[in-house]
Structures are given as structure tokens and as C-alpha cells.
Design a protein around this motif. Structure first.
Motif, mmCIF file in Angstrom:
data_model
loop_
_atom_site.group_PDB
_atom_site.id
_atom_site.type_symbol
_atom_site.label_atom_id
_atom_site.label_comp_id
_atom_site.label_asym_id
_atom_site.label_seq_id
_atom_site.Cartn_x
_atom_site.Cartn_y
_atom_site.Cartn_z
ATOM 1 N N THR A 192 1.211 85.976 -17.891
ATOM 2 C CA THR A 192 0.818 84.630 -18.050
ATOM 3 C C THR A 192 0.059 84.058 -16.678
ATOM 4 O OG1 THR A 192 2.404 84.283 -19.810
ATOM 5 C CG2 THR A 192 1.118 82.174 -19.056
ATOM 6 N N ARG A 193 0.981 84.221 -15.606
ATOM 7 C CA ARG A 193 0.549 83.674 -14.301
ATOM 8 C C ARG A 193 -0.825 84.402 -13.973
ATOM 9 N NH1 ARG A 193 1.962 81.679 -9.642
ATOM 10 N NH2 ARG A 193 4.221 81.286 -10.383
ATOM 11 N N GLU A 194 -0.866 85.812 -14.204
ATOM 12 C CA GLU A 194 -2.056 86.400 -13.711
ATOM 13 C C GLU A 194 -3.297 86.213 -14.879
ATOM 14 O OE1 GLU A 194 -1.422 90.626 -13.580
ATOM 15 O OE2 GLU A 194 0.058 90.471 -11.964
ATOM 16 N N LYS A 246 11.132 79.847 -16.344
ATOM 17 C CA LYS A 246 10.214 80.275 -15.707
ATOM 18 C C LYS A 246 9.004 79.799 -15.938
ATOM 19 C CE LYS A 246 12.904 84.142 -13.643
ATOM 20 N NZ LYS A 246 12.998 85.756 -13.728
ATOM 21 N N MET A 247 8.744 79.828 -17.374
ATOM 22 C CA MET A 247 7.524 79.645 -17.898
ATOM 23 C C MET A 247 7.182 78.108 -17.828
ATOM 24 S SD MET A 247 5.565 81.742 -19.262
ATOM 25 C CE MET A 247 4.470 80.951 -20.385
ATOM 26 N N LEU A 248 8.403 77.235 -17.560
ATOM 27 C CA LEU A 248 8.218 75.777 -17.437
ATOM 28 C C LEU A 248 7.684 75.401 -16.119
ATOM 29 C CD1 LEU A 248 11.456 74.572 -19.386
ATOM 30 C CD2 LEU A 248 9.043 74.054 -20.023
ATOM 31 N N ARG A 249 8.382 76.309 -15.074
ATOM 32 C CA ARG A 249 7.973 76.128 -13.885
ATOM 33 C C ARG A 249 6.552 76.590 -13.678
ATOM 34 N NH1 ARG A 249 13.614 77.559 -12.671
ATOM 35 N NH2 ARG A 249 12.942 79.885 -12.627
ATOM 36 N N LEU A 250 6.135 77.734 -14.311
ATOM 37 C CA LEU A 250 4.801 78.163 -14.246
ATOM 38 C C LEU A 250 3.836 76.898 -14.540
ATOM 39 C CD1 LEU A 250 2.812 80.406 -13.550
ATOM 40 C CD2 LEU A 250 2.901 81.198 -15.998
ATOM 41 N N GLY A 254 4.372 73.765 -14.658
ATOM 42 C CA GLY A 254 4.300 72.839 -13.495
ATOM 43 C C GLY A 254 3.130 73.313 -12.435
ATOM 44 N N GLU A 255 3.318 74.395 -12.075
ATOM 45 C CA GLU A 255 2.641 75.106 -10.954
ATOM 46 C C GLU A 255 1.148 74.990 -11.187
ATOM 47 O OE1 GLU A 255 2.483 79.134 -8.106
ATOM 48 O OE2 GLU A 255 4.275 78.704 -9.560
ATOM 49 N N ALA A 294 11.670 67.672 -16.852
ATOM 50 C CA ALA A 294 12.126 67.414 -15.471
ATOM 51 C C ALA A 294 11.783 68.835 -14.546
ATOM 52 C CB ALA A 294 13.564 67.015 -15.196
ATOM 53 N N VAL A 295 12.083 69.944 -15.287
ATOM 54 C CA VAL A 295 11.664 71.342 -14.654
ATOM 55 C C VAL A 295 10.267 71.508 -14.434
ATOM 56 C CG1 VAL A 295 11.639 73.770 -15.051
ATOM 57 C CG2 VAL A 295 13.507 72.508 -16.021
ATOM 58 N N ILE A 296 9.173 71.161 -15.244
ATOM 59 C CA ILE A 296 7.880 70.990 -14.947
ATOM 60 C C ILE A 296 7.675 70.036 -13.805
ATOM 61 C CG2 ILE A 296 5.786 70.267 -15.857
ATOM 62 C CD1 ILE A 296 6.908 71.098 -18.687
ATOM 63 N N ASP A 297 8.134 68.833 -13.785
ATOM 64 C CA ASP A 297 7.564 68.034 -12.870
ATOM 65 C C ASP A 297 8.101 68.471 -11.349
ATOM 66 O OD1 ASP A 297 6.946 66.427 -14.828
ATOM 67 O OD2 ASP A 297 8.605 64.954 -14.673
ATOM 68 N N GLU A 298 9.511 69.048 -11.243
ATOM 69 C CA GLU A 298 9.843 69.457 -10.121
ATOM 70 C C GLU A 298 8.881 70.647 -9.395
ATOM 71 O OE1 GLU A 298 13.902 71.680 -7.994
ATOM 72 O OE2 GLU A 298 13.888 71.112 -10.186
#
Length: 307
Positions: free
Chosen positions: A129-131, A177-181, A183-184, A206-210
């Protein structure tokens, strides 16, 4: 309680079943005429009773005038990102800028594999997903793309055409990990109330926001799109408790719940999974949506005055 200040949008989650094509087109036109902002189309290519989501979206964009349409969410393992980027740009250009890209890392791996797709581990799905996001964005903005990823490669891709405007990439993310992605890198998050109750969603926000802050982004730049379930009913049954996973009750109850979801849980876009008809669509757009917008505006104004 989060409220990211985004303008409110309302949509319908339209069933892509292939049993009555004329009715599907008619419903899309009714949704468009009623003034809804969005139509979401689920993407399960291995489901025999479903139309292909991207082909259906193209047809419905041509049959409507103003509503935006998005895959809710596109099945990445079965849709190579360079081709997905070209499809998205094409649909956006042909529709005058009415396409958004919902994107999912994949699930139901056995039927995906049966269609020739890969069965990925959770780590591989996140990396893919990132790539894919990086490749899709490069396709939309660059004249030449060279990418050598672990999952996807583009050795001298000549992309085009470019979309009419910046298309949103909204991730259907559940795991940390997908939630952090999200947010990123993403411009939106698309969970479903049937799987993620409001109380769970609050923790995920909150995970997305961080992750957004760590990436130098404003959390308020990320749309929060909620696929909601339920029905308008004379009897109040569910939707008042943060753990509820559907909304069932009268119009006033719907207004209360959607207002809370916007001002306390951070959602700005609501895509309702219902069996639409003209009366239901008119009722929602004439009685529920305006009241929610008015209530949310009042709450935001009062909070601003008190800051």
C-alpha cells in the motif's frame, strides 16, 4: 474530543450487484438529483454477483452530473497501481473532476488468489500500500517514473494523462500500521461502522493523528469518511451508545448521532449503506443533512467563541 473542522459531506453506499443494471443506473441518478456529495462502490472483483467496480463507476459518472464517486475501497492486490492511477486519472478527466480513490490493502486472500492475485502477509500488504501510494502519486504528477520497490517496480514508466485536479487517496485502514500509514501519506480514512464502532474509531483517530504530526502534517488535512449502517425508524433502537454499530431511530435521533460523530468523534463524511429510493433520499437530504450541518456549525461556532 476531536473535530477537525472539515466541511460535512453525505453520500450513499450503492450496491454493485449485477442483477438489475437499469435499477443501479436509476438509483445513481436519484442520488445525484437529490444532491448527495458522494457515491461509494465496494470493490470485490471475486464476487460473482457484482459488477466490476471501476467499470461501473465509469458508467455511473457518465450517467450523473455532479455527484462524486469512489471505490469504497479499491482492491489493491487485484489492481496494479500504475493501471489504477491511469484509470483514476481517466475517470477524473472524463467526469470533470468527480472521482476519488478509496484504496484497500486487501482481504479475503483465498478468493484474491483464485483470481490470480497475491496472498500477502500483513506486513507485505502494508508495504504494498505504501509503495502503491507513492507510485500512483508519481504517475499523476511526474513526466517519468522510475521506482524499484520490494513489491512494485516502474523502470522508466511514462505516465499520463494527469488528472483534472488532485485526487484524494482515502485508505480503508484497520490495523495500527495501516492507520499510521494513513496519517503519514493518505488524504482520507474510510472505516465502516459495521466493523468499527465510534468508540473504537476514536482510538484509531489518535493513531492517525500521531503519525500525521510525526510526518509534519496537520491531522485536520485528513478527511474522515464513515460508512454508516442503519435505518430511519419510528422506534429508537441503536446509535446512542459509542459502541453501537448502526443507527436505528427517528429523524431527530439521526441528527443527534451524526452531529456527535462529527463534533466528538472526528468524522466529516457519512456514506450511508441503505436500499435507497426517492422518498428516503429526499428525506435524508431535506431533513437530516441540513439539520446536522446547522447543529455542527452552531457547536463549532460556540467552541470558537469560547477559545
Amino acid at each position: 474530543m476531536p473535530d477537525y473542522g472539515q466541511p460535512l459531506s453525505f453520500g450513499i453506499f450503492l450496491d454493485p450487484s449485477a442483477n438489475d443494471p437499469a435499477r443501479t443506473i436509476e438509483l445513481a441518478r436519484l442520488i445525484d438529483a437529490a444532491g448527495f456529495d458522494l457515491i461509494g462502490i465496494q470493490d470485490h472483483p471475486y464476487q460473482p454477483r457484482h459488477f466490476d467496480a471501476m467499470s461501473l463507476i465509469g458508467y455511473l459518472l457518465a450517467a450523473t452530473d455532479r455527484v462524486r464517486i469512489f471505490p469504497d475501497v479499491a482492491n489493491l492486490p487485484l489492481r496494479p497501481p500504475a493501471m489504477l492511477a491511469k484509470e483514476a486519472a481517466t475517470l477524473d478527466l472524463l467526469s470533470g473532476g468527480r472521482f476519488e480513490l478509496g484504496l484497500g490493502a486487501g482481504a479475503f486472500w483465498d478468493p484474491i488468489r483464485a483470481m490470480g492475485g497475491p496472498a500477502r502477509t500483513p506486513g507485505e500488504a502494508v508495504l504494498a500500500t505504501r509503495e502503491a501510494i507513492e507510485l500512483i502519486r508519481a504517475f499523476w504528477t511526474q513526466s517519468s517514473v522510475r521506482m524499484q520497490g520490494e513489491i512494485y517496480q516502474a523502470p522508466g514508466l511514462r505516465p499520463g494523462p494527469q488528472p483534472k485536479r488532485e485526487i484524494g487517496i482515502w485508505l480503508g485502514a484497520l490495523g495500527p500500521k495501516m492507520l499510521r500509514l494513513t496519517g503519514e501519506l493518505a488524504t482520507g480514512w474510510v472505516p465502516s461502522m459495521a466493523y468499527i464502532a465510534p468508540s473504537q474509531a476514536l482510538t484509531m483517530q489518535a493513531v492517525i493523528d500521531e503519525a500525521a504530526v510525526a510526518a509534519g502534517r496537520q491531522p485536520s488535512a485528513i478527511r474522515r469518511i464513515y460508512n454508516i449502517s442503519g435505518e430511519v425508524s419510528p422506534v429508537l433502537e441503536s446509535g446512542s451508545d459509542p459502541g453501537d454499530q448502526q443507527i436505528v431511530g427517528p429523524i431527530g435521533h439521526w441528527v443527534d448521532v451524526l452531529t456527535r460523530l462529527a463534533t466528538e468523534y472526528g468524522f466529516d463524511t457519512f456514506v450511508w449503506g441503505t436500499v435507497p429510493n426517492g422518498a428516503t433520499l429526499s428525506m435524508f437530504q431535506e431533513e437530516i443533512a441540513p439539520a446536522v450541518r446547522e447543529r455542527v456549525a452552531e457547536i463549532r461556532s460556540a467552541r470558537g467563541a469560547g477559545s
